[in-house]
Write a protein that holds these residues in place. Structure first.
Motif, short mmCIF file in Angstrom:
data_model
loop_
_atom_site.label_atom_id
_atom_site.label_comp_id
_atom_site.label_asym_id
_atom_site.label_seq_id
_atom_site.Cartn_x
_atom_site.Cartn_y
_atom_site.Cartn_z
N ALA A 72 -0.50 16.12 26.21
CA ALA A 72 0.03 15.25 26.39
C ALA A 72 1.19 15.12 27.84
CB ALA A 72 1.34 15.46 24.84
N GLY A 73 1.88 14.30 28.77
CA GLY A 73 2.31 14.86 29.44
C GLY A 73 2.85 13.58 30.41
N TRP A 74 3.07 13.79 31.61
CA TRP A 74 3.55 13.12 31.99
C TRP A 74 2.24 12.55 33.82
CZ3 TRP A 74 6.35 17.09 30.06
CH2 TRP A 74 7.79 16.52 30.02
N VAL A 75 2.53 11.50 33.88
CA VAL A 75 1.45 10.78 34.95
C VAL A 75 1.94 11.64 35.86
CG1 VAL A 75 0.50 9.14 35.95
CG2 VAL A 75 0.72 9.10 33.63
N GLN A 76 1.35 12.15 36.61
CA GLN A 76 1.44 12.92 38.00
C GLN A 76 1.07 11.50 39.11
OE1 GLN A 76 3.26 15.23 39.43
NE2 GLN A 76 2.15 16.00 41.41
N THR A 77 -0.28 11.42 39.15
CA THR A 77 -0.81 10.09 39.90
C THR A 77 -1.72 9.73 39.47
OG1 THR A 77 -2.58 11.94 40.85
CG2 THR A 77 -0.62 11.97 42.08
N LEU A 78 -2.06 8.20 40.38
CA LEU A 78 -2.98 7.33 39.85
C LEU A 78 -4.29 7.20 41.09
CD1 LEU A 78 -0.29 6.54 38.42
CD2 LEU A 78 -2.57 5.07 36.55
N ARG A 79 -5.30 7.13 40.63
CA ARG A 79 -6.59 6.52 41.92
C ARG A 79 -7.33 6.09 41.55
NH1 ARG A 79 -5.48 12.64 41.35
NH2 ARG A 79 -7.98 12.96 40.89
N LYS A 80 -7.83 5.19 41.95
CA LYS A 80 -8.90 4.01 41.51
C LYS A 80 -9.36 3.69 42.30
CE LYS A 80 -5.47 0.93 38.61
NZ LYS A 80 -6.24 1.16 37.30
N PHE A 81 -11.10 3.84 41.20
CA PHE A 81 -12.31 4.00 42.51
C PHE A 81 -13.04 3.02 41.63
CE2 PHE A 81 -10.88 8.32 43.01
CZ PHE A 81 -10.98 8.37 44.55
N GLY A 82 -13.03 1.43 42.14
CA GLY A 82 -13.71 0.06 41.30
C GLY A 82 -13.67 0.11 39.69
N SER A 83 -14.57 0.97 39.16
CA SER A 83 -14.10 1.04 37.54
C SER A 83 -13.80 2.19 36.75
CB SER A 83 -16.18 -0.14 36.95
OG SER A 83 -16.33 1.17 37.79
N ILE A 84 -14.23 3.15 37.43
CA ILE A 84 -12.54 4.61 36.98
C ILE A 84 -12.46 4.25 37.34
CG2 ILE A 84 -15.36 4.87 36.47
CD1 ILE A 84 -14.74 7.40 38.48
N THR A 85 -10.88 5.35 36.42
CA THR A 85 -9.66 5.62 37.11
C THR A 85 -9.14 7.29 37.32
OG1 THR A 85 -8.03 3.10 36.57
CG2 THR A 85 -6.95 5.35 37.42
N PHE A 86 -8.74 7.22 37.94
CA PHE A 86 -8.75 9.27 37.96
C PHE A 86 -7.17 9.30 37.84
CE2 PHE A 86 -12.51 9.77 39.86
CZ PHE A 86 -13.04 10.68 39.12
N ILE A 87 -6.63 10.49 36.65
CA ILE A 87 -5.28 10.22 36.56
C ILE A 87 -5.34 11.65 36.24
CG2 ILE A 87 -2.72 10.16 34.88
CD1 ILE A 87 -4.25 7.50 34.51
N ASP A 88 -4.53 12.49 37.36
CA ASP A 88 -3.34 13.74 37.03
C ASP A 88 -2.01 14.11 36.37
OD1 ASP A 88 -5.29 14.78 38.66
OD2 ASP A 88 -3.75 15.04 40.35
N LEU A 89 -3.18 14.26 34.82
CA LEU A 89 -2.09 14.36 33.87
C LEU A 89 -0.85 15.74 33.88
CD1 LEU A 89 -0.56 12.97 31.47
CD2 LEU A 89 -1.97 14.13 29.93
N ARG A 90 0.45 15.57 33.80
CA ARG A 90 1.00 17.23 34.55
C ARG A 90 1.87 17.61 32.90
NH1 ARG A 90 4.81 14.84 37.63
NH2 ARG A 90 6.56 14.66 36.00
N ASP A 91 2.17 18.76 33.28
CA ASP A 91 3.06 19.36 31.59
C ASP A 91 3.65 20.95 32.53
OD1 ASP A 91 1.80 21.25 30.95
OD2 ASP A 91 1.19 20.93 28.90
N ARG A 92 4.50 21.80 31.64
CA ARG A 92 5.79 22.08 32.18
C ARG A 92 4.49 23.82 32.31
NH1 ARG A 92 8.37 26.76 27.85
NH2 ARG A 92 7.65 28.74 29.52
N TYR A 93 2.95 23.27 31.91
CA TYR A 93 2.39 24.47 31.85
C TYR A 93 1.08 24.07 33.61
CZ TYR A 93 4.36 25.52 27.95
OH TYR A 93 5.30 25.83 26.44
N GLY A 94 0.87 23.35 33.97
CA GLY A 94 -0.31 23.13 34.78
C GLY A 94 -0.32 21.43 35.20
N ILE A 95 -1.07 21.35 35.20
CA ILE A 95 -1.95 20.04 35.40
C ILE A 95 -3.33 19.88 35.67
CG2 ILE A 95 -2.88 17.72 37.69
CD1 ILE A 95 -0.42 18.62 39.28
N THR A 96 -3.75 18.51 34.58
CA THR A 96 -5.15 18.68 33.74
C THR A 96 -5.39 16.87 34.60
OG1 THR A 96 -5.20 19.88 32.03
CG2 THR A 96 -6.91 18.16 32.19
N GLN A 97 -6.47 16.92 35.51
CA GLN A 97 -7.15 15.69 35.89
C GLN A 97 -7.84 15.02 34.50
OE1 GLN A 97 -9.34 14.91 39.89
NE2 GLN A 97 -11.48 14.50 38.39
N LEU A 98 -7.76 13.35 34.50
CA LEU A 98 -8.32 12.94 33.38
C LEU A 98 -9.66 11.77 34.50
CD1 LEU A 98 -4.47 12.32 31.09
CD2 LEU A 98 -6.48 14.06 30.75
#
Length: 613
Positions: A22-48
């Protein structure tokens, strides 16, 4: 649980596990039929990774920057790894997501290189605090706080709280005052420090006290000042100056090791206040580099013979030097090749209103041993060589000289020294140099008020050798023009400041603990006996019940954090700071209060807008 892991902890070892983040959406990047999102909280960022099926769901429930979301998915290895992120080897292949809260578009980007200016970020400080750079500052602040507490606890100090609503004793900086509804027409003050309370705790037998405490001063602000600030406030009983210096050298070295992993093994240099003023031009010298100030009009010893430096510069017909109260020089290493444009720019720099000098003299000590100066008309090469020798310059140096009234010239040369250190890269943020400044004057004479004032505060003890001098003499009133001859002018305080990289980070003293000496101090400051009893009768009375010898120190906690974090402003290390006008632009404070509150407090505002009873 909204999450099984934070956004900063997953690694390759967890590949194949199903997790919930759970966290905040940092960035969104769309590539055709897929989307990458960087999810952020106090501890860091994980790519979705949102695959094709979930990408369609995103079309129906679009996400935006700073949306709060919960995702469930499998930890998988990233095809394109990111070595800049601790989580850069993995990503989450999302199986489901929930929007916990939507967000409007923030007024600036929530990232280190944000496009938001200071005013905008201060207004939306709750958003600015989400930026990783700001979070790291507050994490460092917490680490310093924890390290100080651990050290003091291990050395048997007790954390004891003292009141915030106290009696106003206007001596020094202005108090913030608080009206009392239950006592109409009367006011509390917010403490500028817990000074008298910690002394009372020593009288009470709590011989090692500390607080990490808020203090308040209603004064003009700068980058390194706030109306409310934090101190590491400490006091000890049955100690002399050496005990204090040893204890708190240990604390600062412990903080360096714990927070920065720096083994500070250097012996802390100790210099007197007078040495600091004449060698560096101020009482908080930056000793990361040399360039000590040299007085070309004072006497010095060479080969056991007293030589007047003034003889080197006087009598050449150059009135700027001949008529000056003082002439100061610094030798700037490796700058003899400065161009005329560069020396002219330095001249304009010292003419600025905040420096206030009329001009600058330079002498180039060329690498071939020849000399060239802006005063060649008055000084031949033989004279210039003698000046260069007195200034301890070497071939390749540029000698900069200022002349004028003593106090202004000393301050200006101090600023010029620091500026040259900055330009030459000698004031490195990753280098730390500590020293003690000792033997401050106990008093200074305020000519406009025709009275002595305490250089630190009125509870500072004189040096043991000066106690009898202070008791035996009365304050100067009848002949204020004679103050330089008065014994008070030569009494030294049993006080000490710790300086780090040209900043005072801590200051304290051995305290007065005997009523007779404390009353003498109040009298020296122009207080009548009745006034002293009205303001400090509680302390004088306490001294009659067996006050132990005691002393202490207070560290500027915000400033220490800023220096360790490589910043010039303490605002960067305070969660909710005020701006340079003392305003909280996020809360819009200070603000007016309604008529009902004013009436309850027995306060009436006059027509000019200034408060009056």
């Amino acid at each position: 649980m909204y999450r099984t892991h934070t956004c900063g902890e997953l690694r390759s070892a967890q590949i194949g596990q199903t997790v919930t983040l759970a966290g905040w959406v940092q960035t969104l990047r769309k590539f055709g039929s897929i989307t990458f999102i960087d999810l952020r909280d106090r501890y860091g960022i994980t790519q979705l990774l949102f695959g094709e099926s979930l990408n369609k769901a995103l079309a129906d429930n679009p996400l935006g920057r700073e949306f709060v979301v919960q995702v469930k998915g499998e930890v998988t290895g990233r095809t394109s790894k990111n070595p800049q992120l601790p989580t850069g080897d993995i990503e989450i292949t999302v199986q489901s997501f929930t929007i916990l809260n939507k967000a409007v578009t923030p007024p600036f980007t929530i990232q280190d290189d944000t496009d938001g200016g200071d005013d905008l970020r201060m207004k939306y400080r709750f958003l600015d605090l989400r930026r990783p750079a700001v979070r790291k500052n507050l994490e460092l602040r917490y680490a310093v706080n924890r390290a100080a507490r651990n050290y003091l606890h291990e050395n048997h100090f007790m954390d004891l709280e003292t009141p915030f609503l106290i009696k106003s004793t206007p001596e020094g900086a202005r108090d913030f005052v608080v009206p009392s509804r239950m006592n109409p027409g009367q006011f509390y003050a917010l403490p500028q420090s817990p000074q008298t309370f910690k002394q009372l705790l020593m009288v009470s037998g709590y011989d090692r006290y500390y607080q990490i405490v808020k203090c308040f001063r209603d004064e003009d602000l700068r980058a390194d000042r706030q109306p409310e600030f934090t101190q590491i406030d400490c006091e000890m009983s049955f100690v002399e100056q050496e005990d204090i210096l040893s204890m708190f050298e240990g604390m600062v070295k412990y903080i360096f090791k714990t927070v920065k992993n720096i083994d500070y093994t250097d012996v802390l240099q100790r210099i007197t206040w007078e040495e600091a003023m004449w060698q560096y031009g101020n009482d908080k010298p930056d000793i990361r580099f040399g360039m000590k100030l040299l007085n070309l009009k004072s006497a010095f010893t060479k080969g056991g013979v007293i030589v007047a430096k003034g003889e080197l510069i006087n009598g050449a017909g150059f009135g700027v030097f001949d008529n000056a109260e003082t002439v100061l020089a610094i030798a700037v290493p490796g700058c003899s090749e400065y161009t005329r444009k560069q020396t002219d720019e330095l001249t304009e720099w010292i003419k600025r209103p905040q420096i206030g000098m009329q001009g600058l003299v330079y002498i180039k000590y060329n690498t071939d041993g020849t000399l060239k100066s802006s005063v060649d008309k008055f000084y031949n090469e033989e004279k210039l060589k003698a000046i260069a020798a007195a200034a301890e310059a070497k071939p390749g140096d540029l000698i900069l000289v200022l002349a004028g009234r003593e106090e202004r010239t000393r301050k200006a040369m101090s600023e010029l020294r620091l500026e040259m250190g900055r330009r030459l890269g000698l004031r490195r943020e990753d280098e730390f140099k500590l020293l003690w400044v000792l033997d401050f004057p106990l008093f200074e004479y305020a000519e406009e008020e025709n009275r002595w004032v305490a250089r630190h505060h009125p509870f500072t003890s004189p040096k043991p050798s000066d106690v009898e001098v202070m008791i035996a003499n009365s304050p100067l009133i009848e002949n204020p023009e004679k103050y330089l001859e008065h014994p008070y002018n030569h009494i030294k305080a049993n006080a000490y400041d710790m300086v780090l990289n040209g900043n005072e980070i801590g200051g304290g003293s051995i305290r007065i603990y005997q009523r007779e000496l404390q009353e003498k101090m109040f009298a020296a400051l122009g207080m009548t006996q009745e006034e002293a009893l009205h303001k400090f009768g509680f302390l004088l009375g306490a001294f009659e019940y067996g006050a132990p010898p005691h002393g202490g120190i207070a560290f500027g906690f915000d400033r220490l954090c800023a220096i360790l974090g490589g910043s010039e402003s303490i605002r960067d290390f305070i969660a909710f700071p005020k701006n340079n006008s003392g305003r909280d632009v996020m809360l819009d404070a200070p603000s007016t209060i309604d008529e009902k509150q004013l009436k309850e407090l027995s306060i009436q505002l006059d027509t000019s807008g200034r408060d009056s009873l």
